[in-house]
Design a protein around this motif. Structure first.
Motif, PDB file in Angstrom:
ATOM      1  N   THR A  90       6.512   7.719   0.120  1.00 34.87           N
ATOM      2  CA  THR A  90       6.159   6.447   0.761  1.00 34.87           C
ATOM      3  C   THR A  90       6.886   5.283   0.100  1.00 34.87           C
TER       4      THR A  90
ATOM      5  N   HIS B  36       7.416   7.279   6.469  1.00 34.21           N
ATOM      6  CA  HIS B  36       6.150   6.992   7.141  1.00 34.21           C
ATOM      7  C   HIS B  36       5.300   8.239   7.320  1.00 34.21           C
TER       8      HIS B  36
ATOM      9  N   TRP C  13       1.477   8.546   6.715  1.00 37.27           N
ATOM     10  CA  TRP C  13       1.152   7.627   5.636  1.00 37.27           C
ATOM     11  C   TRP C  13       1.148   6.187   6.140  1.00 37.27           C
ATOM     12  N   GLN C  14       1.779   5.976   7.265  1.00 37.76           N
ATOM     13  CA  GLN C  14       1.816   4.653   7.886  1.00 37.76           C
ATOM     14  C   GLN C  14       1.689   4.863   9.387  1.00 37.76           C
TER      15      GLN C  14
END
Length: 169
Positions: A120, A125, A146-147
């Motif tokens: 990250t 992402h 993660w995003q």
């Protein structure tokens, strides 16, 4: 080289959490294979059966709420590629290690969790990775986000055209 993912993703949720299908709060609170405590993550699967296997890894099938998403995610780290993993000091065997929980308890962070933090920080992402759930085959994959949000470059939209989840008690 980062991948892009565009298509359907699936999650099998404990019904207690069905009202928040876009939340990574549980993973943030407890940590997961690919996120340390304090870091949100949303674990999704590329197929319905993989999502069911992931959600019911221990014992008998428990009540489950299945949801799907329409996703367009840029900057996906390809966990199938040895060279991509090696850039972070990771390999396929370490990804699959069942000892990640023990590592987290003993050291505060598992090797796979440190890898997620590094990925990250490098701007990734999500991670495309094989499922390690019991019964999974080499064709069962997860996308660990993660995003994510409702816009590019990490668009994730819940598919609930009939607003069924909003009618839960």
């Amino acid at each position: 080289m980062p991948l892009s993912f565009s298509g359907k993703l699936y999650r099998a949720l404990n019904p207690i959490y069905a009202r928040e299908p876009l939340s990574g709060r549980g993973a943030e609170l407890y940590g997961g294979r690919f996120n340390p405590k304090g870091m949100q993550a949303l674990y999704a699967s590329l197929s319905i059966m993989t999502a069911l296997r992931e959600a019911n890894q221990v014992g008998n099938l428990q009540p489950t709420t299945l949801v799907s998403y329409d996703a367009e995610i840029d900057r996906v780290l390809d966990g199938r590629e040895a060279s991509e993993l090696a850039a972070f000091g990771m390999d396929a065997a370490a990804l699959a290690a069942s000892t990640w929980r023990d590592e987290m308890k003993a050291h505060g962070e598992a090797r796979t969790q440190a890898f997620a933090r590094q990925a990250t920080a490098a701007g990734y992402h999500a991670l495309l990775v094989r499922s390690f759930a019991p019964g999974a085959t080499d064709d069962d994959f997860n996308l660990v986000l993660w995003q994510w949000g409702d816009k590019a470059p990490s668009r994730l939209n819940l598919i609930d055209d009939e607003h069924r989840l909003s009618r839960l008690p």
